[in-house]
Design a protein around this motif. Structure first.
Motif, PDB file in Angstrom:
ATOM      1  N   VAL A   1       0.918  -1.176   0.065  1.00 48.52           N
ATOM      2  CA  VAL A   1      -0.020   0.039   0.117  1.00 48.52           C
ATOM      3  C   VAL A   1       0.789   1.418   0.101  1.00 48.52           C
ATOM      4  O   VAL A   1       1.521   1.335   0.894  1.00 48.52           O
ATOM      5  N   PHE A   2       0.917   2.093  -1.016  1.00 52.80           N
ATOM      6  CA  PHE A   2       1.739   3.176  -1.367  1.00 52.80           C
ATOM      7  C   PHE A   2       0.838   4.242  -1.597  1.00 52.80           C
ATOM      8  O   PHE A   2       0.174   4.387  -2.585  1.00 52.80           O
ATOM      9  N   ASP A   3       1.187   5.511  -1.209  1.00 53.52           N
ATOM     10  CA  ASP A   3       0.777   6.801  -1.401  1.00 53.52           C
ATOM     11  C   ASP A   3       1.718   7.508  -2.163  1.00 53.52           C
ATOM     12  O   ASP A   3       1.401   8.794  -2.298  1.00 53.52           O
ATOM     13  N   ASN A   4       2.620   7.074  -2.720  1.00 56.74           N
ATOM     14  CA  ASN A   4       3.702   7.829  -3.275  1.00 56.74           C
ATOM     15  C   ASN A   4       4.418   6.988  -4.572  1.00 56.74           C
ATOM     16  O   ASN A   4       4.211   5.852  -4.348  1.00 56.74           O
ATOM     17  N   LEU A   5       5.153   7.410  -5.017  1.00 59.02           N
ATOM     18  CA  LEU A   5       6.014   6.714  -6.045  1.00 59.02           C
ATOM     19  C   LEU A   5       7.307   6.017  -5.605  1.00 59.02           C
ATOM     20  O   LEU A   5       7.863   5.191  -6.230  1.00 59.02           O
ATOM     21  N   THR A   6       7.661   6.390  -4.318  1.00 57.58           N
ATOM     22  CA  THR A   6       8.848   5.741  -3.479  1.00 57.58           C
ATOM     23  C   THR A   6      10.067   6.450  -4.255  1.00 57.58           C
ATOM     24  O   THR A   6      11.232   6.555  -3.423  1.00 57.58           O
ATOM     25  N   HIS A   7      10.278   6.823  -5.553  1.00 63.09           N
ATOM     26  CA  HIS A   7      11.359   7.506  -6.241  1.00 63.09           C
ATOM     27  C   HIS A   7      10.807   8.384  -7.188  1.00 63.09           C
ATOM     28  O   HIS A   7       9.860   8.085  -7.829  1.00 63.09           O
ATOM     29  N   PRO A   8      11.467   9.368  -7.276  1.00 60.59           N
ATOM     30  CA  PRO A   8      11.395  10.210  -8.563  1.00 60.59           C
ATOM     31  C   PRO A   8      11.542   9.427  -9.981  1.00 60.59           C
ATOM     32  O   PRO A   8      12.032   8.802  -9.925  1.00 60.59           O
ATOM     33  N   LEU A   9      10.657   9.945 -11.030  1.00 62.27           N
ATOM     34  CA  LEU A   9      10.523   9.270 -12.291  1.00 62.27           C
ATOM     35  C   LEU A   9      11.661   9.647 -12.960  1.00 62.27           C
ATOM     36  O   LEU A   9      12.231   8.712 -13.779  1.00 62.27           O
ATOM     37  N   ARG A  10      12.204  10.929 -12.987  1.00 70.89           N
ATOM     38  CA  ARG A  10      13.588  11.104 -13.857  1.00 70.89           C
ATOM     39  C   ARG A  10      14.780  10.558 -13.203  1.00 70.89           C
ATOM     40  O   ARG A  10      15.048  10.476 -12.116  1.00 70.89           O
TER      41      ARG A  10
ATOM     42  N   ASP B   1      14.534  15.003   3.267  1.00 64.12           N
ATOM     43  CA  ASP B   1      13.256  15.698   3.977  1.00 64.12           C
ATOM     44  C   ASP B   1      12.630  16.996   2.811  1.00 64.12           C
ATOM     45  O   ASP B   1      11.777  17.551   3.483  1.00 64.12           O
ATOM     46  N   ASP B   2      13.355  16.850   1.769  1.00 63.78           N
ATOM     47  CA  ASP B   2      12.828  18.055   0.836  1.00 63.78           C
ATOM     48  C   ASP B   2      12.672  17.536  -0.540  1.00 63.78           C
ATOM     49  O   ASP B   2      13.298  17.996  -1.556  1.00 63.78           O
ATOM     50  N   ILE B   3      11.722  16.509  -0.722  1.00 65.68           N
ATOM     51  CA  ILE B   3      11.575  15.726  -1.956  1.00 65.68           C
ATOM     52  C   ILE B   3      10.076  15.436  -2.493  1.00 65.68           C
ATOM     53  O   ILE B   3       9.462  15.398  -1.244  1.00 65.68           O
ATOM     54  N   SER B   4       9.631  15.631  -3.686  1.00 65.45           N
ATOM     55  CA  SER B   4       8.530  15.273  -3.711  1.00 65.45           C
ATOM     56  C   SER B   4       8.337  13.881  -4.603  1.00 65.45           C
ATOM     57  O   SER B   4       9.162  13.597  -5.698  1.00 65.45           O
ATOM     58  N   LEU B   5       7.471  13.081  -3.961  1.00 68.28           N
ATOM     59  CA  LEU B   5       7.262  11.801  -4.553  1.00 68.28           C
ATOM     60  C   LEU B   5       5.757  11.465  -5.226  1.00 68.28           C
ATOM     61  O   LEU B   5       5.525  10.416  -5.281  1.00 68.28           O
ATOM     62  N   ASP B   6       5.370  12.597  -5.557  1.00 69.39           N
ATOM     63  CA  ASP B   6       3.895  12.692  -6.404  1.00 69.39           C
ATOM     64  C   ASP B   6       2.951  11.989  -5.509  1.00 69.39           C
ATOM     65  O   ASP B   6       2.165  11.265  -5.842  1.00 69.39           O
ATOM     66  N   GLU B   7       2.868  12.470  -4.168  1.00 72.47           N
ATOM     67  CA  GLU B   7       2.089  11.904  -2.933  1.00 72.47           C
ATOM     68  C   GLU B   7       0.543  12.223  -3.365  1.00 72.47           C
ATOM     69  O   GLU B   7       0.330  13.194  -3.972  1.00 72.47           O
ATOM     70  N   SER B   8      -0.201  11.248  -2.918  1.00 74.52           N
ATOM     71  CA  SER B   8      -1.704  11.438  -2.932  1.00 74.52           C
ATOM     72  C   SER B   8      -2.192  10.283  -1.807  1.00 74.52           C
ATOM     73  O   SER B   8      -1.822   9.396  -1.762  1.00 74.52           O
ATOM     74  N   PRO B   9      -3.160  11.106  -0.942  1.00 75.00           N
ATOM     75  CA  PRO B   9      -3.707  10.284  -0.005  1.00 75.00           C
ATOM     76  C   PRO B   9      -4.453   8.872  -0.296  1.00 75.00           C
ATOM     77  O   PRO B   9      -5.016   8.959  -1.497  1.00 75.00           O
ATOM     78  N   VAL B  10      -4.261   7.667   0.549  1.00 77.87           N
ATOM     79  CA  VAL B  10      -4.948   6.636  -0.057  1.00 77.87           C
ATOM     80  C   VAL B  10      -6.327   6.476   1.408  1.00 77.87           C
ATOM     81  O   VAL B  10      -5.638   6.421   2.258  1.00 77.87           O
ATOM     82  N   LYS B  11      -7.132   5.779   0.996  1.00 77.83           N
ATOM     83  CA  LYS B  11      -8.041   5.538   1.994  1.00 77.83           C
ATOM     84  C   LYS B  11      -8.657   4.271   1.721  1.00 77.83           C
ATOM     85  O   LYS B  11      -9.090   4.021   0.534  1.00 77.83           O
ATOM     86  N   ILE B  12      -8.535   3.174   2.776  1.00 75.11           N
ATOM     87  CA  ILE B  12      -9.058   1.908   2.495  1.00 75.11           C
ATOM     88  C   ILE B  12     -10.450   1.694   3.492  1.00 75.11           C
ATOM     89  O   ILE B  12     -10.071   2.051   4.675  1.00 75.11           O
ATOM     90  N   CYS B  13     -11.563   1.592   3.021  1.00 75.60           N
ATOM     91  CA  CYS B  13     -12.704   1.792   4.100  1.00 75.60           C
ATOM     92  C   CYS B  13     -12.843   0.631   4.959  1.00 75.60           C
ATOM     93  O   CYS B  13     -12.282  -0.540   4.699  1.00 75.60           O
ATOM     94  N   ASP B  14     -13.667   0.750   5.745  1.00 74.79           N
ATOM     95  CA  ASP B  14     -14.219  -0.253   6.546  1.00 74.79           C
ATOM     96  C   ASP B  14     -14.619  -1.681   5.977  1.00 74.79           C
ATOM     97  O   ASP B  14     -15.234  -1.654   4.969  1.00 74.79           O
ATOM     98  N   ASP B  15     -13.960  -2.812   6.662  1.00 74.20           N
ATOM     99  CA  ASP B  15     -14.389  -4.153   6.138  1.00 74.20           C
ATOM    100  C   ASP B  15     -13.805  -4.497   4.812  1.00 74.20           C
ATOM    101  O   ASP B  15     -14.569  -5.648   4.411  1.00 74.20           O
ATOM    102  N   ALA B  16     -12.889  -3.610   4.369  1.00 74.64           N
ATOM    103  CA  ALA B  16     -12.302  -4.153   3.205  1.00 74.64           C
ATOM    104  C   ALA B  16     -11.298  -5.439   3.416  1.00 74.64           C
ATOM    105  O   ALA B  16     -10.807  -5.672   4.186  1.00 74.64           O
ATOM    106  N   TRP B  17     -10.982  -6.131   2.362  1.00 74.49           N
ATOM    107  CA  TRP B  17     -10.052  -7.139   2.330  1.00 74.49           C
ATOM    108  C   TRP B  17      -9.229  -6.936   1.162  1.00 74.49           C
ATOM    109  O   TRP B  17      -9.785  -6.657  -0.162  1.00 74.49           O
ATOM    110  N   VAL B  18      -7.918  -6.722   1.572  1.00 74.93           N
ATOM    111  CA  VAL B  18      -6.988  -6.684   0.405  1.00 74.93           C
ATOM    112  C   VAL B  18      -6.156  -8.032   0.342  1.00 74.93           C
ATOM    113  O   VAL B  18      -5.465  -8.366   1.099  1.00 74.93           O
ATOM    114  N   GLY B  19      -6.303  -8.658  -0.866  1.00 78.40           N
ATOM    115  CA  GLY B  19      -5.722  -9.902  -0.946  1.00 78.40           C
ATOM    116  C   GLY B  19      -4.330 -10.056  -0.936  1.00 78.40           C
ATOM    117  O   GLY B  19      -3.527  -9.178  -1.160  1.00 78.40           O
TER     118      GLY B  19
END
Length: 130
Positions: A78-87, A105-123
């Motif tokens: 489960v990732f809310d980012n790219l983990t590394h820059p694309l370039r 502490d000064d990098i952009s990894l194209d972050e975007s929030p992730v939400k997994i709702c109640d009672d979900a199953w991630v296989g």
């Protein structure tokens, strides 16, 4: 960890951000995998009665919110980012910094929030991306 929450023997909490308020595991939840916040940001909130299986990685640079009674099986990511820059040049610079001084502490990894709702199953082996 909240009351009655537990970490498995091989669980890892990698709070590179260094703010203990940014990783919260709810009551009666079990974490056997890895929770990581990056140096420049990240927040992980896991609800009550959740399970995070062995080999699962939850890596946050923005925010990851997991509802109540969520089952995340083994070896999921489960990732809310790219983990590394694309370039390539930026990626190489980031890796050099990690090797020599730690996570930037000064990098952009194209972050975007992730939400997994109640009672979900991630296989097993699933990828949940930003």
């Amino acid at each position: 960890l909240r009351a009655d929450a537990a970490l498995g023997r091989y669980a890892r909490i990698r709070n590179i951000r260094g703010d203990s308020d940014k990783i919260v595991v709810g009551r009666n939840s079990r974490v056997l995998g890895e929770l990581l916040t990056f140096a420049h940001g990240g927040e992980i909130q896991i609800g009550e009665w959740c399970y995070v299986g062995e080999g699962t990685r939850i890596w946050s640079a923005a925010s990851i919110e997991i509802g109540n009674r969520v089952l995340i099986s083994h070896s999921a990511n489960v990732f809310d980012n790219l983990t590394h820059p694309l370039r390539a040049e930026e990626r190489h610079r980031q890796v050099q910094q990690i090797f020599t001084r730690g996570h930037p502490d000064d990098i952009s990894l194209d972050e975007s929030p992730v939400k997994i709702c109640d009672d979900a199953w991630v296989g097993a082996g699933a990828m949940v991306l930003r």
